[in-house]
Scaffold this active site. Structure first.
Site, PDB file in Angstrom:
ATOM      1  N   HIS A 172      14.692 -25.085 -32.373  1.00 44.84           N
ATOM      2  CA  HIS A 172      14.123 -25.931 -33.421  1.00 44.84           C
ATOM      3  C   HIS A 172      15.091 -26.165 -34.580  1.00 44.84           C
ATOM      4  O   HIS A 172      14.715 -26.732 -35.599  1.00 44.84           O
ATOM      5  CB  HIS A 172      12.785 -25.353 -33.899  1.00 44.84           C
ATOM      6  CG  HIS A 172      11.691 -25.532 -32.877  1.00 44.84           C
ATOM      7  ND1 HIS A 172      10.452 -24.957 -32.981  1.00 44.84           N
ATOM      8  CD2 HIS A 172      11.670 -26.238 -31.710  1.00 44.84           C
ATOM      9  CE1 HIS A 172       9.716 -25.303 -31.930  1.00 44.84           C
ATOM     10  NE2 HIS A 172      10.441 -26.063 -31.142  1.00 44.84           N
ATOM     11  N   ARG A 225      14.822 -30.399 -25.388  1.00 46.88           N
ATOM     12  CA  ARG A 225      13.395 -30.122 -25.225  1.00 46.88           C
ATOM     13  C   ARG A 225      12.887 -30.495 -23.830  1.00 46.88           C
ATOM     14  O   ARG A 225      12.030 -29.807 -23.263  1.00 46.88           O
ATOM     15  CB  ARG A 225      12.614 -30.888 -26.303  1.00 46.88           C
ATOM     16  CG  ARG A 225      11.142 -30.576 -26.326  1.00 46.88           C
ATOM     17  CD  ARG A 225      10.479 -31.102 -27.590  1.00 46.88           C
ATOM     18  NE  ARG A 225       9.058 -30.849 -27.588  1.00 46.88           N
ATOM     19  CZ  ARG A 225       8.126 -31.814 -27.644  1.00 46.88           C
ATOM     20  NH1 ARG A 225       8.491 -33.082 -27.726  1.00 46.88           N
ATOM     21  NH2 ARG A 225       6.847 -31.494 -27.631  1.00 46.88           N
ATOM     22  N   HIS A 240      10.608 -28.173 -21.386  1.00 48.69           N
ATOM     23  CA  HIS A 240       9.320 -28.584 -20.820  1.00 48.69           C
ATOM     24  C   HIS A 240       9.373 -28.591 -19.298  1.00 48.69           C
ATOM     25  O   HIS A 240       8.382 -28.284 -18.631  1.00 48.69           O
ATOM     26  CB  HIS A 240       8.911 -29.967 -21.349  1.00 48.69           C
ATOM     27  CG  HIS A 240       8.266 -29.908 -22.698  1.00 48.69           C
ATOM     28  ND1 HIS A 240       7.177 -30.669 -23.047  1.00 48.69           N
ATOM     29  CD2 HIS A 240       8.547 -29.152 -23.790  1.00 48.69           C
ATOM     30  CE1 HIS A 240       6.816 -30.394 -24.298  1.00 48.69           C
ATOM     31  NE2 HIS A 240       7.639 -29.490 -24.780  1.00 48.69           N
ATOM     32  N   ASN A 251       3.322 -34.331 -24.036  1.00 45.89           N
ATOM     33  CA  ASN A 251       4.491 -35.145 -23.723  1.00 45.89           C
ATOM     34  C   ASN A 251       4.682 -36.289 -24.697  1.00 45.89           C
ATOM     35  O   ASN A 251       5.723 -36.901 -24.730  1.00 45.89           O
ATOM     36  CB  ASN A 251       4.310 -35.797 -22.367  1.00 45.89           C
ATOM     37  CG  ASN A 251       3.502 -37.072 -22.527  1.00 45.89           C
ATOM     38  OD1 ASN A 251       2.603 -37.135 -23.325  1.00 45.89           O
ATOM     39  ND2 ASN A 251       3.864 -38.080 -21.814  1.00 45.89           N
TER      40      ASN A 251
END
Ligand code: HEM
Ligand SMILES: *[C@@H]1O[C@H](CO)[C@@H](O)[C@H](O)[C@H]1NC(C)=O
Ligand SMILES: *[C@@H]1O[C@H](CO)[C@@H](O)[C@H](O)[C@H]1NC(C)=O
Ligand SMILES: *[C@@H]1O[C@H](CO)[C@@H](O)[C@H](O)[C@H]1NC(C)=O
Ligand SMILES: *[C@@H]1O[C@H](CO)[C@@H](O)[C@H](O)[C@H]1NC(C)=O
Ligand SMILES: CC(=O)N[C@H]1CO[C@H](CO)[C@@H](O)[C@@H]1O
Length: 334
Positions: free
Chosen positions: A197, A68, A72, A100
């Site tokens: 996911h 992840r 990001h 975050n």
């Protein structure tokens, strides 16, 4: 006559040369390369992999967070390590923006960067370290392998409010498509990368609006109609109120530490955890992909697609050549 021809030849030669020059420099400015550290840090992949094996052996749940982090990073200012930078007295960095709050794994990125710098000082960028760690996190979770293109440079800027370019879990299909398109990623990338996911956990607060307060009415019946009813009650027993911002739920219950195609089976059964996951059923193309993968017969295709889309995402907005810097510490600009 002869001199005019000469002049013409000289001019067109110059024009050609400058076309070639600008073409090659712009090509160089954009190109990542699998063998980028072949001469300067030939053991880079080996070192990252060995450390990743150690890190995940000690903390298996870090695979999701490390994947992840790269996502990001790439969605805000390109894959330039800006997600890793700490805030300073004068600047609130991406790290300290609301999306975050659930990011983890910063310590392991710096740990690997330090190992690399002991062997090849000031050579490997933090952005590349992150890209390699994300790949190894997937591979070590039994997911696909892909050759990571390298040569990213680290950015010097990290601004909290720019995290508004990250899709929120409440996003509908229109917003998801737009936010991915803004990064040069298409519908296929969207449905394929959402398959990330399959790994990891989420805080109740990322989806509890679906259970208690979907339209803002804040009553027992105010639920997301896109969520399977029996799954809803199961989630409610885990996330007992809207105020719960600490409890975690597995996104792919039963195999949240394994990278597999089971995410799509969940989404197809209206058991995707976020509204954004369920939104993949609201577009014909993404729904088609979800339903095909939900059969469980085409996992090899998902693996190949995921590898391809990760390479694409890993090239979003990268700095190369003389741009940016090679950060000494991933959490602070030089
Ligand atoms: C499509 C839009 C996306 C949305 C709206 C979204 C949103 C979220 C949210 C809200 C969380 C939970 C954070 C928490 O509460 O702890 C999460 C977790 C996660 N996301 Fe996404 N995400 C998206 C795309 C992606 C992509 C492209 C990847 C990687 C390829 C990814 C990988 C992950 C992983 C691995 C986790 C688990 C992290 C952990 O275990 O702590 N996500 N995502
Ligand atoms: C984001 O923050 C920067 C400085 O940190 C500021 O200049 C800018 O106006 C802000 N943008 C928005 C949309 O809030
Ligand atoms: C998606 O969300 C946006 C912003 O909240 C909204 O304007 C739009 O109508 C929604 N679209 C669909 C198809 O639900
Ligand atoms: C329910 O949702 C509305 C609208 O999003 C929000 O204003 C309100 O604070 C929420 N209620 C609670 C208890 O969080
Ligand atoms: C979590 O909730 C508690 C109380 O409900 C609150 O004090 C705290 O600020 C919240 N934390 C975050 C990160 O929202
Ligand atoms: C890991 C990390 O840096 N978390 C920060 C996220 O942002 C909040 C404020 O919104 C900080 O308190 C956290 O430390």
């Amino acid at each position: 006559m002869a001199s005019r021809t000469m002049l013409l030849v000289v001019f067109s030669g110059l024009a050609m040369a400058s076309v070639i020059l600008s073409w090659s420099s712009s090509a160089m400015a954009q190109q990542l390369d699998v063998g980028f550290y072949g001469k300067t840090c030939p053991k880079v992949e080996e070192i990252v992999r060995e450390e990743m094996i150690r890190i995940l052996a000690a903390a298996p749940t870090l695979a999701g967070p490390l994947l992840r982090l790269h996502f990001h990073d790439c969605f805000v200012r390109g894959c330039d390590g800006s997600v890793l930078i700490d805030s300073t007295a004068g600047n609130t960095a991406e790290k300290d923006a609301p999306p975050n709050q659930s990011l983890r794994g910063f310590g392991s990125v710096q740990r690997i960067k330090a190992k690399l710098d002991a062997v090849c000082p000031d050579t490997v960028s933090c952005a590349d370290v992150l890209a390699l760690m994300a790949r190894d996190a997937v591979v070590l979770s039994k997911g696909p392998y892909w050759a990571v293109q390298l040569g990213r440079r680290d950015g010097r800027i990290s601004i909290a409010n720019e995290t508004n370019q990250l899709p929120p879990p409440t996003a509908n299909i229109t917003q998801l498509i737009q936010m991915f398109a803004a990064k040069g990623l298409d519908l296929k990338d969207l449905v394929v990368l959402s398959g990330g996911h399959t790994l990891g956990t989420a805080h109740c607060s990322a989806f509890s609006d679906r259970l208690y307060n979907f339209t803002g009415a804040d009553n027992a019946g105010d639920v997301d109609p896109a969520l399977d009813r029996s799954y809803l009650s199961r989630l409610r027993s885990r996330c007992v109120s809207l105020d719960d911002n600490t409890t975690l739920a597995e996104m792919d219950p039963g195999s949240f530490l394994a990278f597999d195609a089971s995410y799509y089976r969940l989404v197809a059964k209206r058991r995707g955890l976020f509204h954004s996951d369920s939104s993949l059923l609201a577009d014909a193309y993404t729904a088609g992909y979800v339903l095909r993968q939900a059969t469980g017969l085409y996992a090899a295709d998902f693996f190949r697609d995921f590898a391809e889309s990760m390479v694409k995402m890993g090239a979003v907005g990268v700095l190369t050549g003389g741009q940016g810097e090679i950060r000494k510490k991933c959490y602070v600009i030089n």
